[in-house]
Design an enzyme around this catalytic site. Structure first.
Site, PDB file in Angstrom:
ATOM      1  N   TYR A  53      -1.895   0.823   0.394  1.00 55.19           N
ATOM      2  CA  TYR A  53      -2.632   0.658   1.652  1.00 55.19           C
ATOM      3  C   TYR A  53      -3.613   1.800   1.866  1.00 55.19           C
ATOM      4  O   TYR A  53      -4.747   1.590   2.342  1.00 55.19           O
ATOM      5  CB  TYR A  53      -1.633   0.603   2.807  1.00 55.19           C
ATOM      6  CG  TYR A  53      -2.265   0.654   4.182  1.00 55.19           C
ATOM      7  CD1 TYR A  53      -2.769  -0.493   4.785  1.00 55.19           C
ATOM      8  CD2 TYR A  53      -2.356   1.853   4.889  1.00 55.19           C
ATOM      9  CE1 TYR A  53      -3.352  -0.451   6.042  1.00 55.19           C
ATOM     10  CE2 TYR A  53      -2.943   1.903   6.147  1.00 55.19           C
ATOM     11  CZ  TYR A  53      -3.438   0.758   6.720  1.00 55.19           C
ATOM     12  OH  TYR A  53      -4.016   0.807   7.952  1.00 55.19           O
ATOM     13  N   ALA A  82       1.820  -4.224  -2.236  1.00 56.02           N
ATOM     14  CA  ALA A  82       1.394  -2.854  -1.944  1.00 56.02           C
ATOM     15  C   ALA A  82       2.361  -2.194  -0.985  1.00 56.02           C
ATOM     16  O   ALA A  82       3.065  -2.861  -0.221  1.00 56.02           O
ATOM     17  CB  ALA A  82      -0.017  -2.851  -1.340  1.00 56.02           C
ATOM     18  N   CYS A  83       2.381  -0.860  -1.033  1.00 53.00           N
ATOM     19  CA  CYS A  83       3.074  -0.061  -0.016  1.00 53.00           C
ATOM     20  C   CYS A  83       2.068   0.974   0.477  1.00 53.00           C
ATOM     21  O   CYS A  83       0.856   0.759   0.409  1.00 53.00           O
ATOM     22  CB  CYS A  83       4.355   0.557  -0.567  1.00 53.00           C
ATOM     23  SG  CYS A  83       4.123   1.695  -1.962  1.00 53.00           S
ATOM     24  N   TRP A  84       2.553   2.114   0.973  1.00 55.31           N
ATOM     25  CA  TRP A  84       1.645   3.104   1.556  1.00 55.31           C
ATOM     26  C   TRP A  84       0.687   3.684   0.520  1.00 55.31           C
ATOM     27  O   TRP A  84      -0.526   3.694   0.686  1.00 55.31           O
ATOM     28  CB  TRP A  84       2.453   4.204   2.232  1.00 55.31           C
ATOM     29  CG  TRP A  84       1.685   5.430   2.616  1.00 55.31           C
ATOM     30  CD1 TRP A  84       1.893   6.701   2.199  1.00 55.31           C
ATOM     31  CD2 TRP A  84       0.556   5.513   3.497  1.00 55.31           C
ATOM     32  NE1 TRP A  84       0.990   7.573   2.741  1.00 55.31           N
ATOM     33  CE2 TRP A  84       0.155   6.859   3.558  1.00 55.31           C
ATOM     34  CE3 TRP A  84      -0.147   4.572   4.246  1.00 55.31           C
ATOM     35  CZ2 TRP A  84      -0.923   7.291   4.324  1.00 55.31           C
ATOM     36  CZ3 TRP A  84      -1.223   5.004   5.017  1.00 55.31           C
ATOM     37  CH2 TRP A  84      -1.604   6.352   5.052  1.00 55.31           C
TER      38      TRP A  84
END
Length: 376
Positions: free
Chosen positions: A153, A124-126
């Protein structure tokens, strides 16, 4: 209105794995993704995930079960962001590749190591966008079939904040300082226990941060609380320790604190001499096993001095002198602990209970509380 958890079918990790394996057959169309709700259920079941945000973003707020492996470091992300604002998107993307490409093999190897052994290797990222997409592609090229969390996230945190805001049924363990509330709570070993002090990395009192690691960020604290609540069974009665709004520097989120404040109490009654001994063991005897006496004295003295405005100058000075005598073996440590409880903590607790009266379901010892809980 039913929560997303309540309306969901019973969750099986194996079922998710099989579905993702089927999706992987069609990876020519797109790399597999997983919704934030399903990802949280995997975390609840013990799965971990890779968070490729920068180390600064991760420090500001991390989900339990995640490990950080930035695709762009703080400095690299700053340079790319500046380029995006000043020149444009294409130039920022090109700079990102230029900065990262020399480090790509090492970063991919590090990601693969973090994901090794996971039932579902999540990334995952932002917002589940370009950074996690690139990481997923590079991992796939390295033979690691990672699954991207849709929404990243931000989507995970949104669900956890909804959990925190939902009304809860529960029981709060109250009692004077040193009565052993935390020890009792942790001895219950129940899935319904919500240990706020453990999540905050702080014991809750003015001395509560002594000889502990640095507290987590507010975002990480909230995420820990949200996932703990998400992991409880629907309708399960929570068990918590009575806390003030601040646990060290971590703030209990307002919706949850209001819910906590409205819950009935079990008041733990512990003889005064046992409370003194509990504090001695936790704040003196324990630290002296790991740290030099001079440092333990310094830390305790600093915590007492920090109470000057509330304790008053005369009592603060007397308490510091008593502490000094104890470390010089002129008096027992129990003397200054008794003074602190009688002159500060006990009156403070009595004032708080009078100002904010709660429904007390029962009073008694730790064993009596366990019997009370066993009766349901």
């Amino acid at each position: 209105m039913m929560s997303p958890k309540a309306s969901a079918m019973p969750f099986e990790v194996n079922a998710v794995c099989k579905r993702l394996q089927l999706e992987a057959v069609n990876m020519g169309k797109a790399l597999p993704t997983l919704g934030a709700m399903e990802a949280l259920r995997l975390l609840k079941a013990g799965n971990a995930f890779l968070d490729v945000r920068s180390e600064g973003e991760f420090a500001a707020g991390a989900i339990p079960g995640s490990s950080n492996g930035p695709i762009l470091t703080n400095d690299e992300r700053h340079l790319v962001g500046t380029t995006y604002k000043q020149i444009g998107s294409a130039e920022a993307v090109a700079l990102g590749h230029k900065l990262v490409d020399p480090h790509r093999p090492a970063r991919v190897a590090g990601w693969a190591a973090k994901l090794a052994g996971q039932a579902v290797p999540l990334v995952a990222c932002w917002r589940g966008g370009m950074r996690s997409g690139l990481a997923q592609s590079w991992l796939a090229e390295a033979g690691v079939p990672a699954v991207k969390i849709s929404g990243g996230y931000k989507a995970l945190r949104a669900i956890l904040l909804e959990e925190i805001a939902r009304p809860r049924a529960g029981l709060v363990i109250a009692g004077n300082t040193g009565s052993g509330k935390t020890k009792l709570l942790r001895s219950l070993k129940s899935a319904s226990v919500v240990d706020l002090e453990d999540m905050a990395g702080h014991r809750g009192s003015s001395f509560g941060g002594l000889f502990l690691p640095e507290q987590p960020s507010q975002g990480t604290f909230e995420n820990r609380l949200g996932l703990a609540l998400f992991s409880t069974e629907e309708g399960q009665r929570l068990l918590l320790e009575d806390e003030s709004r601040l646990v060290g520097r971590c703030v209990i989120p307002d919706p949850f604190y209001k819910s906590l404040s409205a819950l009935p109490r079990f008041e733990l009654e512990t003889p005064f001499f046992e409370r003194v001994q509990n504090i001695y063991e936790e704040y003196v005897e324990g630290p002296l096993r790991s740290f030099p006496p001079e440092l333990v004295h310094e830390k305790l003295d600093g915590s007492i001095e920090a109470l000057r405005n509330r304790l008053g100058g005369a009592d603060t000075n007397e308490l510091r002198a008593m502490l000094k005598d104890s470390f010089q073996k002129k008096a027992p440590h129990e003397a200054w602990i008794e003074f602190l409880l009688r002159r500060y903590y006990d009156p403070l607790y009595a004032y708080a209970m009078a100002r904010h009266p709660h429904k007390i379901l029962a009073r008694g010892s730790a064993s009596e509380l366990k019997s009370f809980l066993a009766r349901g």
